[in-house]
Write a protein that holds these residues in place. Structure first.
Motif, PDB file in Angstrom:
ATOM      1  N   GLY A  24      27.933  27.708  49.307  1.00 26.11           N
ATOM      2  CA  GLY A  24      27.870  26.865  50.491  1.00 26.11           C
ATOM      3  C   GLY A  24      26.814  27.323  51.475  1.00 26.11           C
ATOM      4  O   GLY A  24      26.550  28.518  51.631  1.00 26.11           O
ATOM      5  N   GLN A  25      26.232  26.344  52.163  1.00 23.85           N
ATOM      6  CA  GLN A  25      25.189  26.655  53.143  1.00 23.85           C
ATOM      7  C   GLN A  25      25.778  27.269  54.405  1.00 23.85           C
ATOM      8  O   GLN A  25      25.174  28.102  55.041  1.00 23.85           O
ATOM      9  CB  GLN A  25      24.423  25.374  53.509  1.00 23.85           C
ATOM     10  CG  GLN A  25      23.855  24.626  52.321  1.00 23.85           C
ATOM     11  CD  GLN A  25      23.005  25.524  51.442  1.00 23.85           C
ATOM     12  OE1 GLN A  25      22.005  26.062  51.899  1.00 23.85           O
ATOM     13  NE2 GLN A  25      23.406  25.708  50.199  1.00 23.85           N
ATOM     14  N   ARG A  26      26.981  26.803  54.802  1.00 21.96           N
ATOM     15  CA  ARG A  26      27.653  27.296  56.006  1.00 21.96           C
ATOM     16  C   ARG A  26      26.712  27.207  57.204  1.00 21.96           C
ATOM     17  O   ARG A  26      26.062  26.207  57.400  1.00 21.96           O
ATOM     18  CB  ARG A  26      28.211  28.697  55.756  1.00 21.96           C
ATOM     19  CG  ARG A  26      29.166  28.714  54.558  1.00 21.96           C
ATOM     20  CD  ARG A  26      29.702  30.078  54.191  1.00 21.96           C
ATOM     21  NE  ARG A  26      30.411  30.010  52.905  1.00 21.96           N
ATOM     22  CZ  ARG A  26      31.704  29.715  52.787  1.00 21.96           C
ATOM     23  NH1 ARG A  26      32.420  29.486  53.868  1.00 21.96           N
ATOM     24  NH2 ARG A  26      32.269  29.662  51.589  1.00 21.96           N
ATOM     25  N   GLY A  27      26.664  28.239  58.055  1.00 23.29           N
ATOM     26  CA  GLY A  27      25.776  28.185  59.221  1.00 23.29           C
ATOM     27  C   GLY A  27      24.377  28.599  58.841  1.00 23.29           C
ATOM     28  O   GLY A  27      24.080  29.799  58.764  1.00 23.29           O
ATOM     29  N   PRO A  28      23.464  27.660  58.593  1.00 24.96           N
ATOM     30  CA  PRO A  28      22.170  28.021  58.008  1.00 24.96           C
ATOM     31  C   PRO A  28      21.072  28.364  59.011  1.00 24.96           C
ATOM     32  O   PRO A  28      19.999  28.799  58.616  1.00 24.96           O
ATOM     33  CB  PRO A  28      21.792  26.748  57.243  1.00 24.96           C
ATOM     34  CG  PRO A  28      22.383  25.635  58.069  1.00 24.96           C
ATOM     35  CD  PRO A  28      23.666  26.197  58.637  1.00 24.96           C
ATOM     36  N   GLY A  29      21.316  28.179  60.309  1.00 23.91           N
ATOM     37  CA  GLY A  29      20.247  28.404  61.272  1.00 23.91           C
ATOM     38  C   GLY A  29      19.970  29.880  61.503  1.00 23.91           C
ATOM     39  O   GLY A  29      20.886  30.659  61.773  1.00 23.91           O
ATOM     40  N   LEU A  63      15.850  27.377  58.665  1.00 24.20           N
ATOM     41  CA  LEU A  63      17.114  27.152  57.977  1.00 24.20           C
ATOM     42  C   LEU A  63      17.134  27.880  56.638  1.00 24.20           C
ATOM     43  O   LEU A  63      16.186  27.785  55.858  1.00 24.20           O
ATOM     44  CB  LEU A  63      17.337  25.650  57.743  1.00 24.20           C
ATOM     45  CG  LEU A  63      17.528  24.776  58.978  1.00 24.20           C
ATOM     46  CD1 LEU A  63      17.369  23.304  58.612  1.00 24.20           C
ATOM     47  CD2 LEU A  63      18.896  25.016  59.605  1.00 24.20           C
ATOM     48  N   MET A  64      18.203  28.598  56.400  1.00 19.83           N
ATOM     49  CA  MET A  64      18.460  29.184  55.088  1.00 19.83           C
ATOM     50  C   MET A  64      19.975  29.248  54.915  1.00 19.83           C
ATOM     51  O   MET A  64      20.676  29.831  55.747  1.00 19.83           O
ATOM     52  CB  MET A  64      17.871  30.581  54.949  1.00 19.83           C
ATOM     53  CG  MET A  64      18.305  31.271  53.646  1.00 19.83           C
ATOM     54  SD  MET A  64      17.569  32.892  53.378  1.00 19.83           S
ATOM     55  CE  MET A  64      15.926  32.413  52.817  1.00 19.83           C
ATOM     56  N   GLY A  65      20.469  28.645  53.855  1.00 20.29           N
ATOM     57  CA  GLY A  65      21.895  28.673  53.601  1.00 20.29           C
ATOM     58  C   GLY A  65      22.398  30.087  53.373  1.00 20.29           C
ATOM     59  O   GLY A  65      21.686  30.936  52.831  1.00 20.29           O
ATOM     60  N   GLN A  66      23.623  30.327  53.792  1.00 22.62           N
ATOM     61  CA  GLN A  66      24.186  31.671  53.645  1.00 22.62           C
ATOM     62  C   GLN A  66      24.271  32.092  52.190  1.00 22.62           C
ATOM     63  O   GLN A  66      24.155  33.273  51.866  1.00 22.62           O
ATOM     64  CB  GLN A  66      25.571  31.726  54.288  1.00 22.62           C
ATOM     65  CG  GLN A  66      26.163  33.120  54.303  1.00 22.62           C
ATOM     66  CD  GLN A  66      27.486  33.167  55.028  1.00 22.62           C
ATOM     67  OE1 GLN A  66      27.693  32.475  56.021  1.00 22.62           O
ATOM     68  NE2 GLN A  66      28.404  33.980  54.524  1.00 22.62           N
ATOM     69  N   GLN A  67      24.434  31.139  51.306  1.00 24.14           N
ATOM     70  CA  GLN A  67      24.530  31.456  49.885  1.00 24.14           C
ATOM     71  C   GLN A  67      23.269  32.155  49.401  1.00 24.14           C
ATOM     72  O   GLN A  67      23.321  33.178  48.717  1.00 24.14           O
ATOM     73  CB  GLN A  67      24.777  30.172  49.093  1.00 24.14           C
ATOM     74  CG  GLN A  67      24.950  30.366  47.601  1.00 24.14           C
ATOM     75  CD  GLN A  67      25.319  29.057  46.905  1.00 24.14           C
ATOM     76  OE1 GLN A  67      25.862  28.144  47.521  1.00 24.14           O
ATOM     77  NE2 GLN A  67      25.002  28.971  45.623  1.00 24.14           N
ATOM     78  N   LEU A  68      22.098  31.627  49.767  1.00 22.07           N
ATOM     79  CA  LEU A  68      20.834  32.239  49.374  1.00 22.07           C
ATOM     80  C   LEU A  68      20.598  33.534  50.136  1.00 22.07           C
ATOM     81  O   LEU A  68      20.110  34.521  49.556  1.00 22.07           O
ATOM     82  CB  LEU A  68      19.678  31.265  49.613  1.00 22.07           C
ATOM     83  CG  LEU A  68      18.268  31.792  49.324  1.00 22.07           C
ATOM     84  CD1 LEU A  68      18.143  32.277  47.884  1.00 22.07           C
ATOM     85  CD2 LEU A  68      17.219  30.707  49.618  1.00 22.07           C
ATOM     86  N   ASP A  72      28.776  21.007  51.405  1.00 20.20           N
ATOM     87  CA  ASP A  72      27.577  20.654  50.638  1.00 20.20           C
ATOM     88  C   ASP A  72      27.930  19.569  49.643  1.00 20.20           C
ATOM     89  O   ASP A  72      28.999  19.590  49.028  1.00 20.20           O
ATOM     90  CB  ASP A  72      27.045  21.879  49.893  1.00 20.20           C
ATOM     91  CG  ASP A  72      26.599  22.981  50.837  1.00 20.20           C
ATOM     92  OD1 ASP A  72      26.311  22.670  51.999  1.00 20.20           O
ATOM     93  OD2 ASP A  72      26.560  24.149  50.415  1.00 20.20           O
ATOM     94  N   ILE A  73      27.001  18.645  49.485  1.00 17.13           N
ATOM     95  CA  ILE A  73      27.268  17.505  48.618  1.00 17.13           C
ATOM     96  C   ILE A  73      25.978  17.091  47.927  1.00 17.13           C
ATOM     97  O   ILE A  73      24.880  17.303  48.455  1.00 17.13           O
ATOM     98  CB  ILE A  73      27.829  16.320  49.462  1.00 17.13           C
ATOM     99  CG1 ILE A  73      28.527  15.299  48.602  1.00 17.13           C
ATOM    100  CG2 ILE A  73      26.747  15.693  50.330  1.00 17.13           C
ATOM    101  CD1 ILE A  73      29.361  14.310  49.405  1.00 17.13           C
ATOM    102  N   ARG A  74      26.128  16.564  46.740  1.00 14.28           N
ATOM    103  CA  ARG A  74      24.978  15.999  46.031  1.00 14.28           C
ATOM    104  C   ARG A  74      25.163  14.496  45.961  1.00 14.28           C
ATOM    105  O   ARG A  74      26.206  14.002  45.500  1.00 14.28           O
ATOM    106  CB  ARG A  74      24.860  16.607  44.630  1.00 14.28           C
ATOM    107  CG  ARG A  74      24.545  18.108  44.649  1.00 14.28           C
ATOM    108  CD  ARG A  74      24.476  18.694  43.251  1.00 14.28           C
ATOM    109  NE  ARG A  74      23.464  18.018  42.455  1.00 14.28           N
ATOM    110  CZ  ARG A  74      23.314  18.169  41.143  1.00 14.28           C
ATOM    111  NH1 ARG A  74      24.137  18.968  40.483  1.00 14.28           N
ATOM    112  NH2 ARG A  74      22.377  17.526  40.485  1.00 14.28           N
ATOM    113  N   LEU A  75      24.165  13.783  46.452  1.00 14.16           N
ATOM    114  CA  LEU A  75      24.257  12.326  46.470  1.00 14.16           C
ATOM    115  C   LEU A  75      22.873  11.711  46.414  1.00 14.16           C
ATOM    116  O   LEU A  75      21.861  12.361  46.700  1.00 14.16           O
ATOM    117  CB  LEU A  75      25.011  11.850  47.723  1.00 14.16           C
ATOM    118  CG  LEU A  75      24.425  12.206  49.103  1.00 14.16           C
ATOM    119  CD1 LEU A  75      23.328  11.235  49.543  1.00 14.16           C
ATOM    120  CD2 LEU A  75      25.537  12.201  50.157  1.00 14.16           C
TER     121      LEU A  75
END
Length: 546
Positions: A43-48, A108-113, A195-198
């Protein structure tokens, strides 16, 4: 039960725990880091990520964060029921680049990365996160901490000298320490995010899209493109106080339905990657430590996501603590130094909670989070001017605490962030490839900058530094641009010529003036003094027998 021992046990492998572990490892302090989840969080969570945090990652030599993070996209806000004539706005205030601020763009960088990057750096020190390992309880004494851990149903007793709880708002460390977590739960802010893929018709992935507003009766939906989960990946936030958001968060079908209801275009949903329901909790501990146990990040403070300060404050907690803990563990500093972690971070976090709550209230009142944005969010004005371990022989005493202020480049005091300066010319011997002041600052030593018209003016101060090992104190003479480029012999580790005057300008040093700055391992100015006696006085606050 097995019995083993290590200096530091870090509980929780989110950004705060990972930064604490990495800082300690760079200080040659062995670490064991555990996380109760069996797999890394998605999950990206708080990406800022804000500029001050990029400076921190620079000091830790984690350069990939700035390289891989992406600037905030322009936001397109739409009237209800249409994609026509969107209003465009920026998520963050524009700050012009200056030589003193190399990282002036929030990204922006997602917490996952981010977690993946930090884990890779831990592995360089032969340290890996032990997943699926839970802290059950701990006891501490004057000599150490004994923790009971569990993995796959097997209990283990682990002895450490110190324990850092970075295990989140619901973690065990803060609760077992008996720290208070006072504040409020805001029932007027309920949301789901994930997070969603659409695939959609008409939504340009170059933009951040917002539908609806924050007024009752409307579904506010935000879709931010993120390639980290695929070329059709989006981070979504849905806000509506008239619906049962907890119930919706538990149903993929309801999530798809509520997002589709807010977007006036054809949408094809592919996958729900991650989701969480959220209610704004605004709370903080009464203190950040007790004995040999510390808390950092969400374990110590939670707040509204408006302002994007959570992750950034968390890793700054960890950095502030870890360099001090390293000195104590090495026997170079007294345990009393660790009390300054609490003393320095409490005012900062208290003011941060006030600011993010104000932004939240303005957002609910105006229906727009943009109006509340401020350069304060860049976190470049965070300071410890009030700290007992900073020393300023030039500052006017008695000023009120403003720990979370905006950056004022026309004023510089001990406790402030140390500015950068590019295009430095190294002369004489010493390290090579030093081109900026930021390239000098690292979390395992103090850096003493001696601004002086000539080497003769710097000699007395440099002589006072001979008592300190170069592994914990390093020195650099900064000469004005008028200095000739002749080879010099110096007591300093480095001699630099400020070719374009950026260092003298950023550090507010006048021509012909001798002024000494001691930069702490966390990139904060520990001291601004006239010379040798001031340097000795500052280090007497930090080191044993200094």
């Amino acid at each position: 039960m097995n019995s083993t021992r290590s200096p530091v046990l870090v509980v929780g492998a989110g950004p705060a725990g990972l930064v604490a572990a990495l800082t300690l490892l760079q200080n040659d302090i062995p670490v064991r880091i555990i996380d109760k989840d069996p797999n890394p969080r998605i999950g990206q969570r708080g990406p800022g990520i804000w500029p001050r945090s990029f400076e921190l990652f620079n000091f830790l030599n984690v350069l990939e964060v700035n390289e891989l993070a992406k600037p905030f996209p322009i936001i397109r806000s739409y009237e209800h029921g249409t994609l026509e004539s969107p209003k465009e706005s920026s998520m963050s205030p524009r700050v012009e680049p200056t030589p003193a601020i190399p990282f002036h763009i929030p990204k922006l960088m997602g917490q996952q990365l981010l977690d993946v990057i930090l884990r890779r750096h831990l592995e360089k020190f032969s340290c890996t996160v032990e997943m699926g390992t839970e802290l059950r309880s701990f006891e501490q004494s004057d000599k150490g901490v004994t923790a009971v851990l569990a993995k796959n149903g097997i209990l283990e007793t682990f002895d450490a000298k110190w324990l850092i709880g970075a295990d989140g708002a619901k973690g065990i460390v803060r609760k077992q320490l008996g720290l208070t977590f006072l504040g409020e739960t805001r029932d007027d802010v309920q949301l789901i995010m994930g997070d969603i893929r659409l695939h959609s018709v008409g939504l340009d992935r170059a933009y951040w899209h917002r539908f609806g507003n924050f007024n009752r009766g409307y579904v506010h939906t935000s879709l931010r493109p993120t390639d980290e989960i695929g070329e059709d990946g989006w981070q979504f936030v849905v806000i509506n106080n008239d619906l049962d958001m907890t119930k919706i968060a538990q149903s993929e079908e309801l999530i798809f339905k509520i997002i589709a209801s807010a977007i006036p275009t054809e949408v094809t949903f592919k996958k729900l990657v991650w989701v969480s329901d959220f209610r704004a909790n605004i709370r903080m501990v009464n203190k950040f430590s007790k004995g040999r146990v510390f808390v950092a990040g969400d374990a110590a403070h939670v707040h509204s996501p408006t302002g994007g300060q959570g992750l950034n404050s968390s890793i700054q907690d960890a950095f502030n603590l870890a360099w001090k803990l390293a000195l104590v563990e090495k026997g170079l500093a007294d345990k009393s130094l660790l009390e300054t972690y609490n003393a320095e971070r409490l005012p900062v976090i208290s003011e941060m909670l006030e600011m993010t709550t104000t932004i939240l209230n303005q957002t609910l009142k105006t229906g727009s989070v943009i109006a509340a944005r401020s350069p304060i969010l860049f976190m470049l004005g965070i300071n410890y001017r009030f700290s007992d371990i900073v020393l300023d022989e030039f500052a006017i005493p008695g000023k009120p605490i403003n720990a979370y202020g905006a950056l004022d480049q026309g004023n510089l005091e001990a406790g402030d962030r140390a500015p950068d300066a590019p295009n430095m010319l190294q002369v004489g011997g010493g390290e090579s490839d030093v081109k900026t002041l930021f390239s000098l600052y690292r979390p395992w030593y103090h850096t003493v900058l001696v601004f002086a018209p000539s080497h003769a003016d710097a000699t007395l101060t440099l002589g006072a530094l001979e008592a300190y090992d170069t592994g914990i104190v390093r020195s650099a003479v900064v000469l004005p641009s008028s200095t000739t480029g002749a080879t010099v012999v110096s007591l300093a580790d480095l001699t630099l010529v400020d070719q374009e005057g950026h260092a003298y300008s950023a550090y507010l040093v006048e021509a012909g003036q001798t002024k000494v700055f001691v930069i702490r391992p966390d990139g904060v100015i520990g001291a601004i003094v006239h010379g040798a006696e001031g340097v000795k006085k500052y280090f007497s606050k930090i080191f044993l027998d200094a």
